[in-house]
Structure formats: C-alpha cells, structure tokens
Design an enzyme around this catalytic site. Structure first.
Site, PDB file in Angstrom:
ATOM      1  N   ASP A  59      -4.908  14.960  -0.374  1.00 11.15           N
ATOM      2  CA  ASP A  59      -3.553  14.467  -0.112  1.00 11.15           C
ATOM      3  C   ASP A  59      -2.971  13.506  -0.657  1.00 11.15           C
ATOM      4  OD1 ASP A  59      -3.083  17.005   1.013  1.00 11.15           O
ATOM      5  OD2 ASP A  59      -3.363  16.512   3.170  1.00 11.15           O
ATOM      6  N   ASN A 134       5.622  10.530   2.959  1.00  6.24           N
ATOM      7  CA  ASN A 134       5.227  10.904   4.435  1.00  6.24           C
ATOM      8  C   ASN A 134       5.948   9.849   5.343  1.00  6.24           C
ATOM      9  OD1 ASN A 134       3.822  13.167   4.355  1.00  6.24           O
ATOM     10  ND2 ASN A 134       1.519  12.085   4.256  1.00  6.24           N
ATOM     11  N   TYR A 176       0.941  11.162  10.279  1.00  2.85           N
ATOM     12  CA  TYR A 176       0.373  10.156  11.330  1.00  2.85           C
ATOM     13  C   TYR A 176       1.384  10.328  12.578  1.00  2.85           C
ATOM     14  CZ  TYR A 176      -0.798   5.347  12.973  1.00  2.85           C
ATOM     15  OH  TYR A 176      -1.182   4.275  13.531  1.00  2.85           O
ATOM     16  N   GLN A 235      -0.633   3.592   1.775  1.00  2.00           N
ATOM     17  CA  GLN A 235      -1.125   3.069   0.646  1.00  2.00           C
ATOM     18  C   GLN A 235      -0.512   1.830  -0.042  1.00  2.00           C
ATOM     19  OE1 GLN A 235       0.147   6.759  -1.520  1.00  2.00           O
ATOM     20  NE2 GLN A 235      -1.938   7.825  -1.045  1.00  2.00           N
TER      21      GLN A 235
END
Length: 281
Positions: A59, A134, A176, A235
């Site tokens: 992912d 996300n 998350y 990230q």
C-alpha cells in the site's frame, strides 16, 4: 481507453516486484504495448504520456504512485506484492490476467479525494501544496499531551487536548483513523474525518467535516521545548512548534485507481479487513 504505454513502478525493497515487472513487460510486448520500469516514484513525472501506471509493492507504493499521478491524470493499477494490500486491485499472481482484462476494455476507474496540505512554521519557508491520499496526522513527539486548536473561516471551532489528531480522507478512514477508533466512511463522499488520538476527555469523538472548507490546526505546548510532527501518509514528516499552522483542504486533483472488472468497497472490507465476519463455532 486505448492502452499503448504502461509504466511499472517497483518497490525496491520487494525483490519479487522487479521480477514481476519484467514478466508483465514481456506479456505486454506480445500485445504491442510499450512499457517502462522505474524504481523511484519521483520519476513518474518523466512519463506523462503513460496510459496506466502499475504499482508493484504494498500500500505504501500505491500511495506514492497515487500522489504522483494525480496531476497527470494517470490511473494506477495497484498490484499487491506485500502483505495486506488494502488498496490493491489484484494480487501479484493475478496481475497478468488483470492487465489482459484492462487491455480488452473490462475495467473500472474510481476517483479518490486527496488532501492538500500547507505547513507554515516560524522562521522557516512554508511548505505548500503537499498531497496526501490517506491522512495528515498531527501528533506529539513527547510522551505527554498537548493542545491543538482547530480553526475554520478565521474562527476557533474547538481545542483538542491529547496526543493529536488524524485528518483523513474517506479512503483513509480504513487506515490509521480506523485503528484510532474512527468510523469507516464510504470513499466517494465529499467529507474529511478528524479523529482524536488518545484524547483527555471522555466526550471527545471523531468529527466529519466538509471537504471544501479550509481547516487550520495550530499546536500549543506548555513546555516551550516540546514539539509535534505533521505526517502525510506516514511518508512525509514535518516538525511543528507552538503556533505553527497546518492548513488542510481538498486537493484540486483526484487520484485515479483502475481495476479489472467492477470495484466494490464493501467486498474489499470483507476480504481484507474481515469486516462483518463472525466465528460460527
């Protein structure tokens, strides 16, 4: 869509990804389709005429590809070479069959809202127009709670006190935010989800807000040496001090995910997260 050029983006930490890319490239060559392979997602912009970007990894690789291809309007075929692969359209062993279906015109493209994030920090140049598929997570770097102001339209709406918040897209509601107790949101809704992290209040609950509004988060610490971090999709990370600002809004561009056949969100929940499963014993 007439597929004439494909770009494979391989996760270099997955040794089987590059091998799979070579096999798929050989297959596409027999179909008269040109392909290129890169190991660095930053190179995607060098291939603007790509018809389909094939993400080979987990992912995390899909997230990187989706952000890079959004402005180019290139759909991403996510092939799972990792573990969970919630965003994947197919598993590694089914990638050839999936590409065959796409070449035959049997595919579906789904669009996903992206976050656009600006980060303004005292004494440093602002960071503008960062994308997140996300979520944008704002959390403490110390093992203690801090206050986080939420403003919209110049007005303070509320003040969180805890370990931070997760601002997620509908697609990110199963990442998350879900682990932090947030609800599952259908991915095509025009909303953002604000989920508190370990709040110091029994009444604190996740909040659904309009995606078209500009939402501003500003931390405040009792200890001037304390810090927080703003993390985009886990990230890209930026350290925050008191009164720094994280501005979150809906991005102009959307990510495009392509799948062979029809995509069904609730089937994906059952298959990947065992949603609604029950032990009959």
């Amino acid at each position: 869509m007439n597929v004439r050029q494909v770009l494979f983006v391989c996760n270099p930490s997955q040794p089987n990804a590059a091998q799979t890319a070579r096999q798929l490239a050989d297959f596409l060559q027999t179909k008269g389709v040109h392909s290129d392979t890169v190991l660095d997602y930053h190179l995607i912009s060098r291939y603007p005429k790509t018809d389909v970007c094939v993400s080979l990894g987990g992912d995390g690789t899909t997230l990187r590809c989706a952000r890079q291809t959004a402005a180019l309007g290139i759909p991403v075929l996510a092939v799972n070479c990792g573990s969970l692969g919630f965003l994947s359209a197919c598993e590694e062993e089914n990638a050839r069959a999936g590409l065959q279906q796409i070449l035959e015109g049997h595919f579906q493209i789904t669009r996903r809202l992206l976050l656009c994030v600006d980060i303004e920090r005292a004494g440093q140049d602002p960071v503008r127009n960062m994308l997140a598929f996300n979520d944008c997570v704002i959390k403490t770097l110390q093992p203690r709670a801090f206050a986080l102001r939420l403003l919209a339209g110049g007005l303070e709406l509320k003040r969180y006190y805890g370990d931070g918040v997760i601002v997620s897209t509908p697609a990110g509601s199963t990442a998350y935010s879900l682990a932090a107790g947030g609800p599952i949101v259908e991915p095509d809704l025009n909303v953002l989800l604000v989920t508190p992290l370990c709040p110091h209040s029994l009444t604190e609950r996740p909040l659904l807000v309009r995606a078209d509004e500009e939402w501003v988060f500003s931390p405040a610490f009792k200890n001037p040496n304390d810090r927080a971090v703003a993390s985009l999709d886990g990230q890209e990370n930026f350290e925050l001090k008191t009164a720094d600002r994280v501005i979150v809004r809906r991005a102009t561009h959307e990510a495009q995910l392509i799948s062979a056949g029809q995509f069904d969100f609730f089937t994906r929940l059952r298959d990947k997260l065992e949603w609604g499963e029950r032990d009959a014993s």
